[in-house]
Design a protein around this motif. Sequence first.
Motif, mmCIF file in Angstrom:
data_model
loop_
_atom_site.group_PDB
_atom_site.id
_atom_site.type_symbol
_atom_site.label_atom_id
_atom_site.label_comp_id
_atom_site.label_asym_id
_atom_site.label_seq_id
_atom_site.Cartn_x
_atom_site.Cartn_y
_atom_site.Cartn_z
ATOM 1 N N TYR A 98 21.479 13.933 -36.213
ATOM 2 C CA TYR A 98 21.093 14.528 -35.195
ATOM 3 C C TYR A 98 19.438 14.864 -35.725
ATOM 4 O O TYR A 98 18.562 15.592 -34.312
ATOM 5 N N ASN A 99 19.017 13.542 -35.914
ATOM 6 C CA ASN A 99 17.295 14.013 -36.719
ATOM 7 C C ASN A 99 16.830 13.792 -34.944
ATOM 8 O O ASN A 99 17.509 13.280 -33.859
ATOM 9 N N ASP A 100 16.102 14.066 -34.599
ATOM 10 C CA ASP A 100 15.138 13.877 -33.552
ATOM 11 C C ASP A 100 14.547 13.204 -32.775
ATOM 12 O O ASP A 100 14.663 12.552 -32.258
ATOM 13 N N SER A 101 14.088 12.396 -34.146
ATOM 14 C CA SER A 101 13.221 10.767 -33.647
ATOM 15 C C SER A 101 15.409 9.734 -32.838
ATOM 16 O O SER A 101 14.996 8.842 -32.055
ATOM 17 N N VAL A 102 16.237 10.204 -34.172
ATOM 18 C CA VAL A 102 17.638 9.638 -33.413
ATOM 19 C C VAL A 102 18.055 10.040 -31.879
ATOM 20 O O VAL A 102 18.238 8.975 -31.660
ATOM 21 N N GLN A 103 17.903 11.417 -31.911
ATOM 22 C CA GLN A 103 17.718 11.533 -30.357
ATOM 23 C C GLN A 103 17.184 11.624 -29.286
ATOM 24 O O GLN A 103 17.582 10.776 -27.970
ATOM 25 N N GLU A 104 15.462 10.948 -29.775
ATOM 26 C CA GLU A 104 15.015 10.634 -28.528
ATOM 27 C C GLU A 104 15.154 9.146 -28.197
ATOM 28 O O GLU A 104 15.018 8.846 -26.913
ATOM 29 N N GLN A 105 15.575 8.650 -29.532
ATOM 30 C CA GLN A 105 15.699 7.391 -29.013
ATOM 31 C C GLN A 105 17.587 7.299 -27.991
ATOM 32 O O GLN A 105 17.058 5.751 -27.396
ATOM 33 N N LYS A 106 18.022 7.920 -28.791
ATOM 34 C CA LYS A 106 19.520 7.868 -28.291
ATOM 35 C C LYS A 106 20.024 7.765 -27.129
ATOM 36 O O LYS A 106 20.452 7.851 -25.822
ATOM 37 N N ASN A 107 19.671 9.368 -26.727
ATOM 38 C CA ASN A 107 20.018 10.539 -25.856
ATOM 39 C C ASN A 107 18.986 10.769 -24.941
ATOM 40 O O ASN A 107 18.086 10.370 -24.972
ATOM 41 N N ASN A 123 35.918 3.115 -7.670
ATOM 42 C CA ASN A 123 36.561 2.522 -7.863
ATOM 43 C C ASN A 123 35.639 2.043 -9.240
ATOM 44 O O ASN A 123 35.637 0.853 -10.477
ATOM 45 N N VAL A 124 34.796 1.842 -9.145
ATOM 46 C CA VAL A 124 33.357 1.128 -10.170
ATOM 47 C C VAL A 124 32.631 3.010 -11.043
ATOM 48 O O VAL A 124 32.810 4.019 -10.788
ATOM 49 N N ARG A 125 33.168 2.067 -12.292
ATOM 50 C CA ARG A 125 32.798 2.758 -13.724
ATOM 51 C C ARG A 125 31.025 3.618 -14.084
ATOM 52 O O ARG A 125 30.984 3.196 -13.843
ATOM 53 N N ASN A 126 31.538 4.880 -13.804
ATOM 54 C CA ASN A 126 29.843 4.893 -14.334
ATOM 55 C C ASN A 126 29.491 4.997 -15.918
ATOM 56 O O ASN A 126 29.677 6.149 -16.730
ATOM 57 N N ASN A 127 30.096 3.925 -16.713
ATOM 58 C CA ASN A 127 30.419 3.600 -17.871
ATOM 59 C C ASN A 127 28.938 2.898 -18.341
ATOM 60 O O ASN A 127 28.486 1.702 -17.261
ATOM 61 N N PRO A 128 28.423 2.778 -19.318
ATOM 62 C CA PRO A 128 28.411 4.070 -20.815
ATOM 63 C C PRO A 128 27.658 5.323 -19.657
ATOM 64 O O PRO A 128 27.437 5.258 -19.342
ATOM 65 N N LYS A 129 28.741 6.350 -20.471
ATOM 66 C CA LYS A 129 27.986 7.612 -20.076
ATOM 67 C C LYS A 129 26.760 8.016 -20.860
ATOM 68 O O LYS A 129 26.599 8.135 -22.053
ATOM 69 N N ARG A 130 25.593 8.873 -20.165
ATOM 70 C CA ARG A 130 24.441 9.111 -20.612
ATOM 71 C C ARG A 130 25.231 10.014 -21.809
ATOM 72 O O ARG A 130 25.807 11.746 -20.997
ATOM 73 N N PHE A 134 20.062 16.458 -28.334
ATOM 74 C CA PHE A 134 20.718 18.020 -29.173
ATOM 75 C C PHE A 134 19.972 18.116 -30.716
ATOM 76 O O PHE A 134 20.315 16.926 -32.027
ATOM 77 N N LYS A 135 18.658 18.177 -30.592
ATOM 78 C CA LYS A 135 18.198 17.832 -31.781
ATOM 79 C C LYS A 135 18.289 19.002 -33.036
ATOM 80 O O LYS A 135 18.129 19.947 -32.779
ATOM 81 N N ARG A 136 17.659 18.252 -34.203
ATOM 82 C CA ARG A 136 17.744 19.245 -34.675
ATOM 83 C C ARG A 136 17.131 20.525 -35.742
ATOM 84 O O ARG A 136 17.635 21.005 -35.774
ATOM 85 N N SER A 137 15.778 19.909 -34.639
ATOM 86 C CA SER A 137 15.265 20.971 -34.719
ATOM 87 C C SER A 137 15.425 22.277 -33.752
ATOM 88 O O SER A 137 15.052 23.244 -34.029
ATOM 89 N N TYR A 220 27.472 10.814 -27.527
ATOM 90 C CA TYR A 220 27.469 12.396 -28.069
ATOM 91 C C TYR A 220 27.421 12.851 -28.945
ATOM 92 O O TYR A 220 28.015 12.358 -29.829
ATOM 93 N N SER A 221 26.726 13.955 -28.588
ATOM 94 C CA SER A 221 26.022 14.381 -30.064
ATOM 95 C C SER A 221 26.578 15.913 -29.311
ATOM 96 O O SER A 221 26.517 16.669 -28.519
ATOM 97 N N GLN A 222 27.768 16.389 -30.366
ATOM 98 C CA GLN A 222 28.210 17.570 -30.361
ATOM 99 C C GLN A 222 27.214 19.202 -30.389
ATOM 100 O O GLN A 222 26.069 18.661 -31.908
ATOM 101 N N PRO A 223 27.490 19.633 -29.584
ATOM 102 C CA PRO A 223 26.729 20.649 -29.860
ATOM 103 C C PRO A 223 26.683 22.005 -30.955
ATOM 104 O O PRO A 223 27.564 22.224 -31.587
ATOM 105 N N LEU A 224 26.211 22.078 -31.643
ATOM 106 C CA LEU A 224 25.742 23.080 -32.650
ATOM 107 C C LEU A 224 25.110 24.661 -32.747
ATOM 108 O O LEU A 224 24.588 24.127 -32.184
#
Length: 272
Positions: A98-107, A123-130, A134-137, A220-224
């Motif tokens: 959940y580090n801010d830098s990781v979240q900004e890069q991936k999500n 039939n067109v899959r919207n994958n991978p989904k965004r 959820f930033k640690r801060s 996917y980052s689970q909210p906390l």
Amino acid sequence: MFETYLCTCKIPDTLYYYGLIFLFYLAFYIFLAGLFTLTMYVMLLTLDDNTPTYQDRLATPGMMIRPKSEDLEITYTKENTESWDMYVQALNRFLSPYNDSVQEQKNHECTPDKYFIQDDSGNVRNNPKRSCQFKRSILEDCSGLYDRYYGYNDGKPCIIIKLNRVIGMLPGKDGQTPSVSCGPKADDTDKMGEVVYFPRNGTFNLMYYPYYGKKAQVNYSQPLVAIKFLNMTLNTEINVECKINANNIPTINERDKFAGRVSFKLRINSRN
């Protein structure tokens, strides 16, 4: 000699008989193996790699805490670093993705307070989904960024709560944001003291839902939600219960009394 001759003549017939039996069972088991393989192949054609065809959809998802200890009991002495350092390390490991830098890069930076719907187009899959950031801060005083000991060293520990993932679940109805509330059980009402939640009001923002599954939504980052105990009674075991509050998630289940809630024991010892 005549009898011996008759006996030796029967040996080829016996071998021929056992050979037929062997060939019959060989063909039989090859047929069964082929039938099983064909059945499995046809069944796999009906499955979706991203969404389960059948799922045991729970009306109320479960909850869990971090740090997770045996029997959900957290006990330590605040003056003894070794007694609480394992909890701090567990929280560091859990919050690392959940580090801010990781979240900004991936999500993705999503619009708050509304579901992040990502439907397929026919039939067109919207994958991978965004996935939403959820930033640690967001956890502020319980993020480990401003207090690297999460309050354990001064008797004001942080406990992090997460709601179990359920594919397609939309918690909250008519725009109401689901939240977490924690309180002492009956015998400990005067011992828990004041608590504070992060994010404020202990909410799970709607933008983190729905969840589309591990394969479809890889990052996917689970909210906390974090709860910080500010002035609980020392040298006393306190039973705490946290539950989810949402207008479309029932928290009363006769078959599972822990549905939508989690109970744990917290004891902070002090030598002073």
